[in-house]
Design a protein around this motif. Sequence first.
Motif, PDB file in Angstrom:
ATOM      1  N   UNK A  95      41.683  38.980  56.293  1.00 34.37           N
ATOM      2  CA  UNK A  95      40.714  38.890  55.193  1.00 34.37           C
ATOM      3  C   UNK A  95      40.705  37.446  54.707  1.00 34.37           C
ATOM      4  N   UNK A  96      39.816  37.147  53.784  1.00 38.06           N
ATOM      5  CA  UNK A  96      39.684  35.802  53.220  1.00 38.06           C
ATOM      6  C   UNK A  96      39.993  35.865  51.732  1.00 38.06           C
ATOM      7  N   UNK A  97      40.856  34.936  51.252  1.00 38.01           N
ATOM      8  CA  UNK A  97      41.251  34.940  49.856  1.00 38.01           C
ATOM      9  C   UNK A  97      40.133  34.369  48.990  1.00 38.01           C
ATOM     10  N   UNK A  98      39.997  34.935  47.796  1.00 40.21           N
ATOM     11  CA  UNK A  98      38.901  34.576  46.896  1.00 40.21           C
ATOM     12  C   UNK A  98      39.492  33.993  45.613  1.00 40.21           C
ATOM     13  N   UNK A  99      39.138  32.745  45.242  1.00 38.16           N
ATOM     14  CA  UNK A  99      39.686  32.162  43.999  1.00 38.16           C
ATOM     15  C   UNK A  99      39.273  32.923  42.755  1.00 38.16           C
ATOM     16  N   UNK A 100      38.205  33.726  42.839  1.00 38.14           N
ATOM     17  CA  UNK A 100      37.770  34.513  41.679  1.00 38.14           C
ATOM     18  C   UNK A 100      38.447  35.877  41.611  1.00 38.14           C
ATOM     19  N   UNK A 101      39.250  36.204  42.606  1.00 36.28           N
ATOM     20  CA  UNK A 101      39.934  37.501  42.641  1.00 36.28           C
ATOM     21  C   UNK A 101      41.337  37.335  42.048  1.00 36.28           C
ATOM     22  N   UNK A 102      41.640  38.001  40.933  1.00 33.80           N
ATOM     23  CA  UNK A 102      42.980  37.840  40.320  1.00 33.80           C
ATOM     24  C   UNK A 102      44.112  38.227  41.269  1.00 33.80           C
ATOM     25  N   UNK A 103      43.833  39.140  42.213  1.00 31.68           N
ATOM     26  CA  UNK A 103      44.894  39.547  43.141  1.00 31.68           C
ATOM     27  C   UNK A 103      45.298  38.419  44.079  1.00 31.68           C
ATOM     28  N   UNK A 104      44.449  37.378  44.204  1.00 33.54           N
ATOM     29  CA  UNK A 104      44.745  36.259  45.100  1.00 33.54           C
ATOM     30  C   UNK A 104      45.257  35.039  44.354  1.00 33.54           C
TER      31      UNK A 104
END
Length: 664
Positions: A135-144
């Motif tokens: 998968x690709x990490x998202x800077x807007x996703x708190x889990x990442x």
Amino acid sequence: MADWGYGLRAKSVLALVLACLVALLPLSLLGWQVVDNVRGHFGEAYAVNITQLNAQNILAPVSRELALSRRLADSVLAEDWLRDEDDGELRERFFREAQRYKDDFRDGNYFLISADSRRYYTNDGDTDYSESARYTLDPDNPDDDWFFATMAQEESFNINVNPDEELEVTRVWINVLVEDDEGERLGLAGTGLDLDRFLEQFLSIPEAGVTPMILDRAGAIQAHPDPEQIAFGSAAREAGLDETLPRRLGGEQEEALRGAMDRAEAAPGEVELKRVSLEEGERLLALTFVEELDWHVVSAVDLQVARVVEGPWFRLAVVALVLTLGVLMLAFAYGVDRVILRPLRQLSHSARAMADGDYAVSLPSPGRDEVGDLTRAFDSMATQIRHHTEELEDKVSQRTRELEDANRAMAATQKKINDSIDYAGLIQRALLPDSQLRNTLGQDHFVLWHPRDGVGGDFYLFRAEEGRYLIGVVDCAGHGVPGALMTMLARAAFDDAMNRRGLDSPAGLLHHADDVLREMVRQSEMPSSVATNLDAGLVLVEPREGRLRFAGARIGLYWSDGDAVEELGGGRRALCDRRKGEYEDQEVVTAPGRTWYMVTDGYLDQAGGELGFGFGNERFAELLQRHAGLPMAEQARAIEAALSEYQGEYQQRDDITVLAFRVE
């Protein structure tokens, strides 16, 4: 005589009964106080031992996983592929190498994340093998957030307990930065330990009343038998109020625990004890700081529940005491008749036995009469001989037990020391710049690095920038663990010198490192008897200009083309010596076919030959002249074989380092 005997027997029994009644109450209170004090004393020792055991159980496997993760992050294939993710050949070569790491990791998994594309690559034993991003990490996703916080931190690694929602796993993640030679951060690499298995193997304490846990520097709970207590993902954020143990305690207890944590961090391996009140009641907290992992290992012990003193042996001791008292009372009543009422007959028998030379006789208790005087005279003679014999036997038995206990303790301590040195050697080897040397010089260099005791005081440096590079050898005073600890100070001093002054002047770097080391020694208030000096040689190589610049502190730079051998001498004083040394740059033009060498005194001073003399500079120069024309790998074998043959049956005296390179 029968009336007299009957009166003594009645008085003796009455005296025994009264003594028991008078002593029973205070002895009971005193015994309870003694048991409570013993429980507290043994409870602290128990807490210290269980905490140190947990620290060792955690340090060994996690340090191994961290060392392997660093090796994976330092891989040249990982660096090259992260620079060009679309290169299929680089991708195939990286994953082929990574699969080998997978077999070495404890839980059989690894991951790699690109800082540029933020793609997450991983393989483990539970999913099908794939070279595609999971998968690709998202800077807007708190889990990442953990990824971006790790990329921004100053440290080169962190250990984070966090659930991965995409992979549907919860692991203890070991995250190591992937950096190139210029310090650019290309991504993350590492592995994960299954949280349930980690808790089961390293924090499972079958004893009642003991709660083990792991805290980070901030006090956030990283591991706990109750997973709901764990501060998941605390490495990427500030832990909440209920996620840190000090905040959960609050008030003066929070400050006291913070102070204990600070003291533990200042003395890694030592155990701090603190009594606190948790929700369940009063607990004895024992904590120790594991510096290699940046973790506090904590044990919360409930002294009222933990089986510190109680147990089968304690109950058996109480039963034995009661039985002993009962037997003594019966024996006393029986002894009144046997010992007091028949003293004359026993004395007569004893006197005849002593006349025959038997001094190990049983005499009646002497009274305040003529028979008592005679009994005391005989008893004095028999007692002296008997006591001398018993003292000799007791001393022999005691010394034998002490020697056996000492031998067992020495064997256990030696094993712990050897294990610790083995792990330290693995870590010290991982800190050497072998991958950078291979990446820059390839087949045009070799290094012989042989610590005398698994770890040592020799190490070598390498830093490249803008088409040039600095290469150096450092020999710290001492060897073994003291020498290895000095390398940590020396490495920090040289890193500070290169960061502040650049690479232009090796002599300037030596002066700067000398000043930093002297300041470190001054602040640590080391005794003057402790050796803190070190030898060093630094070479700045500029291949495009065809020149190099050398400066040394008691380490010279040799060169040979097979026909001639020359040495550029270093300064006469070591760094951090009693008097400051003077170091100057020496600039030399490179020439094709020359091989350049730096060597520590461990090679040159090695005893051998018929008379046990050192190998020496002259013999070393002749060795270089004979083999300088060979390929580098063959040179390394020849130089190593020559020393081994010369050394013969003599022990290795010091750490040995030989570093050679060619400038093409």
